[in-house]
Motif scaffolding. Structure first.
Motif, short mmCIF file in Angstrom:
data_model
loop_
_atom_site.label_atom_id
_atom_site.label_comp_id
_atom_site.label_asym_id
_atom_site.label_seq_id
_atom_site.Cartn_x
_atom_site.Cartn_y
_atom_site.Cartn_z
N PHE A 130 0.85 -1.19 0.00
CA PHE A 130 0.00 0.00 0.00
C PHE A 130 0.88 1.25 0.00
CE2 PHE A 130 -2.85 -2.98 2.52
CZ PHE A 130 -3.61 -3.33 1.42
N SER A 131 0.73 2.08 -1.02
CA SER A 131 1.54 3.29 -1.13
C SER A 131 0.93 4.41 -0.28
CB SER A 131 1.60 3.74 -2.59
OG SER A 131 0.30 4.15 -3.03
N ASP A 132 1.68 5.48 -0.13
CA ASP A 132 1.18 6.64 0.62
C ASP A 132 -0.07 7.21 -0.04
OD1 ASP A 132 3.26 6.35 2.40
OD2 ASP A 132 4.52 7.89 1.47
N SER A 133 -0.10 7.21 -1.38
CA SER A 133 -1.29 7.74 -2.07
C SER A 133 -2.50 6.83 -1.85
CB SER A 133 -1.00 7.90 -3.56
OG SER A 133 -0.63 6.66 -4.14
N ASP A 134 -2.28 5.50 -1.79
CA ASP A 134 -3.38 4.57 -1.49
C ASP A 134 -3.95 4.87 -0.11
OD1 ASP A 134 -3.03 3.18 -3.89
OD2 ASP A 134 -1.60 1.77 -2.99
N ILE A 135 -3.06 5.04 0.85
CA ILE A 135 -3.48 5.28 2.23
C ILE A 135 -4.23 6.60 2.33
CG2 ILE A 135 -2.63 5.69 4.57
CD1 ILE A 135 -0.34 3.72 3.92
#
Length: 371
Positions: A130-135
């Motif tokens: 999970f990337s920062d943008s996903d989070i």
């Protein structure tokens, strides 16, 4: 599956539209998806929680849940690349079925052990799933993160189930899922609200699906209804996607002994196949054609077509014996995902089933999705 801290059920339908019906939970499948939920309060930092199975989920592998079947289908799915972690040697099917089942039982005595074997590698900080943008996208209440394999299939509107007050049915639309060659890959029921935009979509517009978990029953049970009672308006050739049922412009020429012949190759479940009526050696000795469980017979031709269809989706050990019950072929529970709008957030449309064999043949890829 529920998390140890009861964060949310992994079959969560938070923010789903319309009535939701949950089938009986036994027997359940083994998860193929890695879930996450984000909590964010103005005065506190964003927290990503990964739900893990609890002791309650250990019952998944007990006798009441078809002993040894759950491990086998999970291992076949892993062997077919449905889990991102490196494939361990012990899931490879290269031995007699009894030895295979015993080996899996020793490795996975309970569901918790399976889950950690499959997903502990997903926690690797050097390559987070999970990337920062996903989070950031998942901070909105009602959204869930999932990392799993996705594949695309076309929808074919198949039948409409009328509302029935006596059985509490709300009225659903049955769709067949087909692969790029037009073969039956699975099925799904959608309520009127969700079915409307897809009823006239046709086979040229593929739809995205996320692998949720393995299944056996109720996967084959759903398909037996779609290919049996709901399919009387179609010939077996058209139903199962044989090339002979397609318009001449879409038919592929065969590779016959006669180079001048342009007759299409027939699939095993097509009545025009030369070996259509031939008995299958791997089936139990019984009257031919056999009668699959949960299958409503309407003609011998349709019984044979469905039996040949199942045989084409089955898995065998190194001695040619089936590693599962002949009329319960491995399937996957999948979620149909539509476009949700902001930043590529997906919208949960429905849950259906796809045959493991057809999923493994599809163009697939692992990705993280916010739904």
């Amino acid at each position: 599956m529920t998390s140890t801290n009861d964060t949310f059920p992994t079959w969560s339908w938070v923010s789903a539209y319309g009535p939701i019906h949950f089938r009986g939970a036994s027997p359940r499948g083994c998860s193929l998806a890695f879930w996450g939920i984000v909590t964010s309060i103005d005065t506190q930092p964003t927290i990503l929680t990964i739900p893990e199975p609890s002791q309650r989920d250990e019952l998944l592998f007990y006798d009441v849940n078809y002993p040894l079947q759950a491990q086998v289908v999970a291992a076949l799915a892993w062997q077919n690349g449905c889990i991102r972690s490196e494939t361990p040697d012990y899931v490879l099917l290269g031995c007699p079925r009894k030895e295979y089942k015993a080996r899996l039982w020793r490795k996975w005595p309970d569901y918790v052990t399976y889950w950690h074997d499959a997903f502990d590698a997903y926690y690797h900080t050097a390559n987070p799933v999970f990337s920062d943008s996903d989070i950031e996208l998942a901070r909105v209440p009602g959204r869930i993160l999932v990392h799993s394999q996705t594949a695309w299939f076309t929808l074919e509107h198949h039948a409409e189930e009328r509302p029935d007050a006596e059985s509490v049915r709300v009225g659903r639309h049955a769709f067949l899922l087909r692969n790029k060659d037009g073969l039956v890959a699975g099925g799904i029921y959608l309520t009127e609200h969700w079915a409307k935009p897809y009823k006239n979509l046709g086979r040229k517009e593929p739809v995205r699906f996320i692998a949720l978990s393995t299944s056996q029953y109720p996967g084959t049970a759903l398909m037996s209804g779609l290919l049996g009672e709901c399919a009387q308006h179609l010939s077996p050739s058209a139903l199962y996607g044989c090339g002979c049922s397609k318009p001449p412009t879409e038919q592929k020429p065969a590779l016959p002994s006669n180079p001048e012949s342009t007759a299409p190759q027939h699939i095993p479940s097509c009545p025009h196949h030369l070996a259509f009526s031939a008995r299958l050696e791997h089936l139990p000795a019984r009257k031919w054609p056999p009668r699959p469980r949960r299958w409503v017979s309407t003609s011998e031709k349709r019984d044979i077509a469905y039996t040949k269809h199942l045989a084409d989706l089955s898995y065998f050990d190194n001695e040619g014996a089936l590693v599962h019950q002949w009329d319960d072929v491995p399937t996957l529970n999948v979620m149909m995902v539509g476009e949700g709008g902001e930043g590529g957030v997906g919208r949960r449309v429905g849950v259906g089933q796809v045959y493991l064999r057809r999923w493994a043949e599809a163009d697939r890829g692992f990705e993280s999705v916010v739904i």
